[in-house]
Design a protein around this motif. Structure first.
Motif, PDB file in Angstrom:
ATOM      1  N   TYR A   1       7.490  -2.579  -7.695  1.00  0.00           N
ATOM      2  CA  TYR A   1       6.875  -3.314  -6.587  1.00  0.00           C
ATOM      3  C   TYR A   1       7.539  -4.683  -6.426  1.00  0.00           C
ATOM      4  O   TYR A   1       7.681  -5.182  -5.324  1.00  0.00           O
ATOM      5  CB  TYR A   1       5.373  -3.534  -6.822  1.00  0.00           C
ATOM      6  CG  TYR A   1       4.561  -2.257  -6.855  1.00  0.00           C
ATOM      7  CD1 TYR A   1       4.901  -1.175  -6.058  1.00  0.00           C
ATOM      8  CD2 TYR A   1       3.457  -2.130  -7.686  1.00  0.00           C
ATOM      9  CE1 TYR A   1       4.166   0.001  -6.110  1.00  0.00           C
ATOM     10  CE2 TYR A   1       2.723  -0.966  -7.738  1.00  0.00           C
ATOM     11  CZ  TYR A   1       3.087   0.096  -6.950  1.00  0.00           C
ATOM     12  OH  TYR A   1       2.366   1.256  -6.995  1.00  0.00           O
TER      13      TYR A   1
ATOM     14  N   THR B   1      -2.568   6.296   1.988  1.00  0.00           N
ATOM     15  CA  THR B   1      -3.253   5.081   1.531  1.00  0.00           C
ATOM     16  C   THR B   1      -2.455   4.413   0.412  1.00  0.00           C
ATOM     17  O   THR B   1      -2.261   3.194   0.415  1.00  0.00           O
ATOM     18  CB  THR B   1      -4.662   5.428   1.010  1.00  0.00           C
ATOM     19  OG1 THR B   1      -5.330   6.172   2.010  1.00  0.00           O
ATOM     20  CG2 THR B   1      -5.459   4.186   0.691  1.00  0.00           C
ATOM     21  N   ILE B   2      -1.970   5.242  -0.526  1.00  0.00           N
ATOM     22  CA  ILE B   2      -1.184   4.687  -1.638  1.00  0.00           C
ATOM     23  C   ILE B   2       0.073   4.014  -1.110  1.00  0.00           C
ATOM     24  O   ILE B   2       0.442   2.918  -1.553  1.00  0.00           O
ATOM     25  CB  ILE B   2      -0.848   5.801  -2.658  1.00  0.00           C
ATOM     26  CG1 ILE B   2      -2.103   6.166  -3.441  1.00  0.00           C
ATOM     27  CG2 ILE B   2       0.236   5.344  -3.630  1.00  0.00           C
ATOM     28  CD1 ILE B   2      -1.960   7.361  -4.339  1.00  0.00           C
TER      29      ILE B   2
ATOM     30  N   ILE C   1      -0.867   0.746   0.381  1.00  0.00           N
ATOM     31  CA  ILE C   1      -1.225  -0.220  -0.670  1.00  0.00           C
ATOM     32  C   ILE C   1       0.031  -0.722  -1.373  1.00  0.00           C
ATOM     33  O   ILE C   1       0.185  -1.919  -1.613  1.00  0.00           O
ATOM     34  CB  ILE C   1      -2.206   0.431  -1.675  1.00  0.00           C
ATOM     35  CG1 ILE C   1      -3.574   0.567  -1.025  1.00  0.00           C
ATOM     36  CG2 ILE C   1      -2.315  -0.405  -2.943  1.00  0.00           C
ATOM     37  CD1 ILE C   1      -4.552   1.413  -1.823  1.00  0.00           C
ATOM     38  N   GLU C   2       0.927   0.196  -1.676  1.00  0.00           N
ATOM     39  CA  GLU C   2       2.162  -0.209  -2.353  1.00  0.00           C
ATOM     40  C   GLU C   2       2.962  -1.183  -1.497  1.00  0.00           C
ATOM     41  O   GLU C   2       3.503  -2.168  -1.998  1.00  0.00           O
ATOM     42  CB  GLU C   2       3.005   1.029  -2.688  1.00  0.00           C
ATOM     43  CG  GLU C   2       2.432   1.817  -3.853  1.00  0.00           C
ATOM     44  CD  GLU C   2       3.297   2.990  -4.288  1.00  0.00           C
ATOM     45  OE1 GLU C   2       3.169   3.408  -5.442  1.00  0.00           O
ATOM     46  OE2 GLU C   2       4.085   3.486  -3.457  1.00  0.00           O
TER      47      GLU C   2
ATOM     48  N   ILE D   1       1.266  -4.514  -1.502  1.00  0.00           N
ATOM     49  CA  ILE D   1       1.520  -5.237  -2.765  1.00  0.00           C
ATOM     50  C   ILE D   1       2.941  -5.811  -2.770  1.00  0.00           C
ATOM     51  O   ILE D   1       3.161  -6.929  -3.204  1.00  0.00           O
ATOM     52  CB  ILE D   1       1.277  -4.305  -3.963  1.00  0.00           C
ATOM     53  CG1 ILE D   1      -0.229  -4.095  -4.130  1.00  0.00           C
ATOM     54  CG2 ILE D   1       1.856  -4.872  -5.247  1.00  0.00           C
ATOM     55  CD1 ILE D   1      -0.613  -3.111  -5.189  1.00  0.00           C
TER      56      ILE D   1
ATOM     57  N   LEU E   1      -6.235   3.468  -7.694  1.00  0.00           N
ATOM     58  CA  LEU E   1      -5.251   4.305  -6.989  1.00  0.00           C
ATOM     59  C   LEU E   1      -3.854   4.130  -7.574  1.00  0.00           C
ATOM     60  O   LEU E   1      -3.127   5.097  -7.801  1.00  0.00           O
ATOM     61  CB  LEU E   1      -5.209   3.924  -5.507  1.00  0.00           C
ATOM     62  CG  LEU E   1      -6.188   4.609  -4.570  1.00  0.00           C
ATOM     63  CD1 LEU E   1      -5.973   4.125  -3.152  1.00  0.00           C
ATOM     64  CD2 LEU E   1      -6.005   6.124  -4.611  1.00  0.00           C
ATOM     65  N   LEU E   2      -3.496   2.872  -7.823  1.00  0.00           N
ATOM     66  CA  LEU E   2      -2.163   2.584  -8.366  1.00  0.00           C
ATOM     67  C   LEU E   2      -1.996   3.188  -9.759  1.00  0.00           C
ATOM     68  O   LEU E   2      -0.938   3.740 -10.083  1.00  0.00           O
ATOM     69  CB  LEU E   2      -1.935   1.070  -8.447  1.00  0.00           C
ATOM     70  CG  LEU E   2      -1.831   0.330  -7.122  1.00  0.00           C
ATOM     71  CD1 LEU E   2      -1.697  -1.158  -7.373  1.00  0.00           C
ATOM     72  CD2 LEU E   2      -0.645   0.829  -6.307  1.00  0.00           C
TER      73      LEU E   2
END
Lengths: 201, 147
Positions: free
Chosen positions: A24, A121-122, A125-126, A129, B38-39
């Motif tokens: 990330y 969604t992941i 989110i990634e 981030i 989730l991560l």
């Protein structure tokens, strides 16, 4: 002092998270793998005499420092690349694009709807981030993912407790804003959290 | 009057709907934990290549530690030897001084013996018989003869 078996078990427990966190930050899987390997080697070489309980914090500290070294090298490399490319022609100007707009939405009708929704969604989110400022991301990851307390996080980040709290708060707020912008209901986040809340209660 | 009451009712209804909507909205902390869950889940599903590479990196680090600990063990042996020397420093010094004295005595002793041997050889090789040197009146006779 940690034995070889203890070190192996410890690294096995943290290596996947460490890889994702690094990926990330540096946005390059190969570089992330190199950084994690460097951190593992440094831990084994220089801090093998430390007790097992200190390894998580030491490893995180080494990992963050190795990431910073990587960024410094990248900065120097980018400087030269920019200088050289300025002689060679203009860039495409794609740096300002919002990465959230570039997601490839998988249109696989065979996959269950929930799984697709989850993977999207992941991805969101990634990307959210990755978009966080480095210090906010570092604080968020250490506090929430590595479950370190404020003092430990501050020690690793080399800043005060207050700064850690501020970075964390801003990171969570930015993430929330970003995800709300995408539509929490649409992503199924609101429903999932409400469901987990009701299960807990 | 009726209009005012209606406005008030509408406002109350809107506030109630907002509060219900807010109750359904997750807090920042809940959202953070949801994101982390989730991560975490996602991190457990890496590609086989990435997992293999991490495994190799781990093995390298562990073997590095093992070899280092082996070196440390041999280093400990040397250190223990050094400790022994340090602990018996006074005794070692005394032994060294004793050895020096012994060597000095031996040198002196063998040197004296060799002087005796040289004296004997001189007497035997001389023109005068050895008894002449043992005679008490010989020295007097020798002096008067020289005069």
């Amino acid at each position: 002092m940690a034995t070889a078996k203890e070190l192996s078990d410890f690294l096995e427990a943290v290596e996947r998270r460490a890889f994702k966190q690094t990926a990330y930050a540096v946005r390059d899987d190969h570089a992330a793998l190199d950084i994690v390997q460097d951190a593992m080697m440094k831990l084994a070489t220089k801090y093998a005499d430390k007790p097992l309980a200190e390894l998580p914090m030491l490893f995180q500290r080494i990992l963050q420092n190795t990431m910073r070294d990587y960024w410094r090298r990248q900065k120097v490399r980018n400087l030269w690349t920019t200088l050289l490319s300025s002689f060679g022609g203009s860039a495409e100007g794609g740096d300002e694009r919002d990465p959230l707009e570039t997601i490839d939405v998988e249109d696989d009708s065979d996959e269950p709807h929930a799984q697709l929704e989850r993977s999207q969604t992941i991805k969101l989110i990634e990307l959210a981030i990755q978009k966080l400022p480095a210090r906010q991301r570092e604080a968020f990851v250490l506090r929430y993912w590595e479950e370190m307390d404020v003092a430990e996080t501050a020690k690793i980040m080399g800043c005060s407790d207050g700064s850690v709290k501020t970075h964390c708060s801003r990171a969570v707020h930015s993430l929330a804003t970003e995800l709300k912008k995408q539509g929490l209901d649409k992503l199924g986040i609101t429903g999932s959290i409400a469901m987990s809340k009701s299960l807990k209660s | 009057m009726l209009n005012t009451h209606e406005n008030h009712t509408n406002r109350m209804t809107a506030e109630f709907e907002d509060s219900v909507s807010d109750m359904n909205q997750p807090t920042d902390a809940e959202l953070a934990h949801y994101v982390i869950d989730l991560l975490d889940d996602n991190a457990q599903h890496l590609t086989a290549v990435t997992a293999k590479r991490l495994s190799v990196a781990r093995s390298l680090a562990v073997s590095q530690l093992a070899s280092q600990q082996g070196l440390n063990h041999s280093g400990h042996v040397l250190a223990r030897f050094g400790d022994q020397i340090e602990r018996h420093r006074i005794m070692s010094t005394a032994i060294a001084v004793g050895a020096m004295l012994l060597a000095f005595y031996a040198a002196q002793h063998f040197g004296f013996n060799s002087n005796l041997e040289e004296g004997d050889a001189f007497l035997l090789a001389s023109d005068l018989p050895p008894e002449a040197y043992a005679d008490k009146g010989f020295d007097t006779w020798l002096v008067s003869k020289n005069d």
